[in-house]
Design a protein around this motif. Structure first.
Motif, PDB file in Angstrom:
ATOM      1  N   THR A 146     -44.210  84.798   3.494  1.00 31.42           N
ATOM      2  CA  THR A 146     -44.155  83.374   3.191  1.00 31.42           C
ATOM      3  C   THR A 146     -43.511  83.085   1.840  1.00 31.42           C
ATOM      4  O   THR A 146     -43.292  81.924   1.507  1.00 31.42           O
ATOM      5  CB  THR A 146     -45.554  82.727   3.228  1.00 31.42           C
ATOM      6  OG1 THR A 146     -46.402  83.392   2.280  1.00 31.42           O
ATOM      7  CG2 THR A 146     -46.149  82.813   4.622  1.00 31.42           C
ATOM      8  N   THR A 147     -43.205  84.117   1.049  1.00 30.98           N
ATOM      9  CA  THR A 147     -42.556  83.895  -0.241  1.00 30.98           C
ATOM     10  C   THR A 147     -41.049  84.071  -0.101  1.00 30.98           C
ATOM     11  O   THR A 147     -40.578  84.795   0.767  1.00 30.98           O
ATOM     12  CB  THR A 147     -43.088  84.863  -1.321  1.00 30.98           C
ATOM     13  OG1 THR A 147     -42.887  86.205  -0.898  1.00 30.98           O
ATOM     14  CG2 THR A 147     -44.551  84.625  -1.598  1.00 30.98           C
ATOM     15  N   GLY A 161     -31.290  97.389  -1.579  1.00 32.65           N
ATOM     16  CA  GLY A 161     -32.188  97.719  -2.675  1.00 32.65           C
ATOM     17  C   GLY A 161     -33.002  96.579  -3.252  1.00 32.65           C
ATOM     18  O   GLY A 161     -33.670  96.745  -4.272  1.00 32.65           O
ATOM     19  N   ASN A 162     -33.003  95.422  -2.602  1.00 32.18           N
ATOM     20  CA  ASN A 162     -33.786  94.289  -3.077  1.00 32.18           C
ATOM     21  C   ASN A 162     -35.264  94.548  -2.790  1.00 32.18           C
ATOM     22  O   ASN A 162     -35.673  94.654  -1.626  1.00 32.18           O
ATOM     23  CB  ASN A 162     -33.307  93.010  -2.380  1.00 32.18           C
ATOM     24  CG  ASN A 162     -34.062  91.783  -2.803  1.00 32.18           C
ATOM     25  OD1 ASN A 162     -35.267  91.677  -2.592  1.00 32.18           O
ATOM     26  ND2 ASN A 162     -33.354  90.851  -3.403  1.00 32.18           N
ATOM     27  N   ALA A 163     -36.074  94.663  -3.847  1.00 29.40           N
ATOM     28  CA  ALA A 163     -37.487  95.022  -3.701  1.00 29.40           C
ATOM     29  C   ALA A 163     -38.273  94.003  -2.882  1.00 29.40           C
ATOM     30  O   ALA A 163     -39.099  94.380  -2.047  1.00 29.40           O
ATOM     31  CB  ALA A 163     -38.127  95.207  -5.075  1.00 29.40           C
ATOM     32  N   GLN A 164     -38.022  92.722  -3.126  1.00 25.76           N
ATOM     33  CA  GLN A 164     -38.749  91.686  -2.377  1.00 25.76           C
ATOM     34  C   GLN A 164     -38.403  91.767  -0.894  1.00 25.76           C
ATOM     35  O   GLN A 164     -39.273  91.655  -0.032  1.00 25.76           O
ATOM     36  CB  GLN A 164     -38.416  90.297  -2.938  1.00 25.76           C
ATOM     37  CG  GLN A 164     -39.287  89.196  -2.389  1.00 25.76           C
ATOM     38  CD  GLN A 164     -40.736  89.278  -2.834  1.00 25.76           C
ATOM     39  OE1 GLN A 164     -41.033  89.614  -3.978  1.00 25.76           O
ATOM     40  NE2 GLN A 164     -41.649  88.970  -1.941  1.00 25.76           N
ATOM     41  N   ALA A 165     -37.134  91.999  -0.589  1.00 20.54           N
ATOM     42  CA  ALA A 165     -36.709  92.135   0.808  1.00 20.54           C
ATOM     43  C   ALA A 165     -37.301  93.397   1.424  1.00 20.54           C
ATOM     44  O   ALA A 165     -37.674  93.401   2.602  1.00 20.54           O
ATOM     45  CB  ALA A 165     -35.183  92.158   0.900  1.00 20.54           C
ATOM     46  N   GLN A 166     -37.404  94.465   0.657  1.00 22.10           N
ATOM     47  CA  GLN A 166     -38.019  95.696   1.163  1.00 22.10           C
ATOM     48  C   GLN A 166     -39.477  95.447   1.529  1.00 22.10           C
ATOM     49  O   GLN A 166     -39.945  95.913   2.571  1.00 22.10           O
ATOM     50  CB  GLN A 166     -37.898  96.809   0.124  1.00 22.10           C
ATOM     51  CG  GLN A 166     -36.486  97.297  -0.049  1.00 22.10           C
ATOM     52  CD  GLN A 166     -36.295  98.195  -1.243  1.00 22.10           C
ATOM     53  OE1 GLN A 166     -37.103  98.221  -2.181  1.00 22.10           O
ATOM     54  NE2 GLN A 166     -35.207  98.948  -1.240  1.00 22.10           N
ATOM     55  N   ALA A 167     -40.183  94.702   0.685  1.00 19.51           N
ATOM     56  CA  ALA A 167     -41.583  94.383   0.977  1.00 19.51           C
ATOM     57  C   ALA A 167     -41.691  93.476   2.211  1.00 19.51           C
ATOM     58  O   ALA A 167     -42.597  93.643   3.028  1.00 19.51           O
ATOM     59  CB  ALA A 167     -42.242  93.727  -0.226  1.00 19.51           C
ATOM     60  N   LYS A 168     -40.755  92.543   2.353  1.00 13.80           N
ATOM     61  CA  LYS A 168     -40.760  91.672   3.538  1.00 13.80           C
ATOM     62  C   LYS A 168     -40.485  92.483   4.794  1.00 13.80           C
ATOM     63  O   LYS A 168     -41.139  92.296   5.818  1.00 13.80           O
ATOM     64  CB  LYS A 168     -39.722  90.558   3.396  1.00 13.80           C
ATOM     65  CG  LYS A 168     -40.157  89.451   2.492  1.00 13.80           C
ATOM     66  CD  LYS A 168     -39.155  88.325   2.490  1.00 13.80           C
ATOM     67  CE  LYS A 168     -39.639  87.229   1.562  1.00 13.80           C
ATOM     68  NZ  LYS A 168     -38.875  85.996   1.685  1.00 13.80           N
TER      69      LYS A 168
END
Length: 147
Positions: free
Chosen positions: A145-146, A29-36
């Motif tokens: 890259t983030t 459920g980590n949003a940043q990981a989902q976007a990656k």
């Protein structure tokens, strides 16, 4: 020559480990990981086959959690019908969510760019079309890259 092969093998192994950890974090459920993860599917990188449908699914999960850049990407994906059925109303809804957070490009796409008001004639339709073409790929590279 042998050193180059060893370096390549280490690089590929590190990429695979990174991709596995991104997938695991996205599943949690980590949003940043989902976007990656969505970006990996969108660009076809690090062992992930290019799959716009899976990219849209994961990006929408991140966007639903309020990740600003993911909301903008979803707007562009709905504008283009990229991995989803093209839907201008849904695209506008996503841009609206981002605009409420002060996202300048979303404000411009929605015709709320103060800089263009009163100046030379500005074609928001053309700007929206152009943005919807460039946003998914550019933002996907940014996500990768983030940290």
């Amino acid at each position: 020559m042998g050193k180059i092969l060893i370096f390549c093998a280490i690089f590929l192994l590190a990429s695979a480990v990174r991709a596995d950890s991104v997938k695991e974090m996205a599943d949690q459920g980590n949003a940043q990981a989902q976007a990656k993860l969505a970006s990996l599917y969108l660009l076809g990188r690090e062992g992930f086959e290019k799959d716009e449908h899976k990219a849209a699914e994961w990006m929408e999960k991140a966007a639903n959690q309020g990740l600003l850049d993911a909301q903008v990407v979803m707007g562009a994906m709905y504008d283009r019908g990229m991995g989803v059925i093209s839907d201008r109303d849904k695209a506008t809804d996503w841009y609206e969510k981002a605009a409420k957070q002060g996202h300048a490009t979303s404000l411009a796409i929605l015709g709320r760019n103060d800089a263009a008001k009163g100046s030379v004639q500005f074609n928001y339709q053309a700007m929206r079309l152009s943005a919807s073409r460039s946003i998914p790929g550019e933002y996907a590279k940014k996500f990768l890259t983030t940290k």
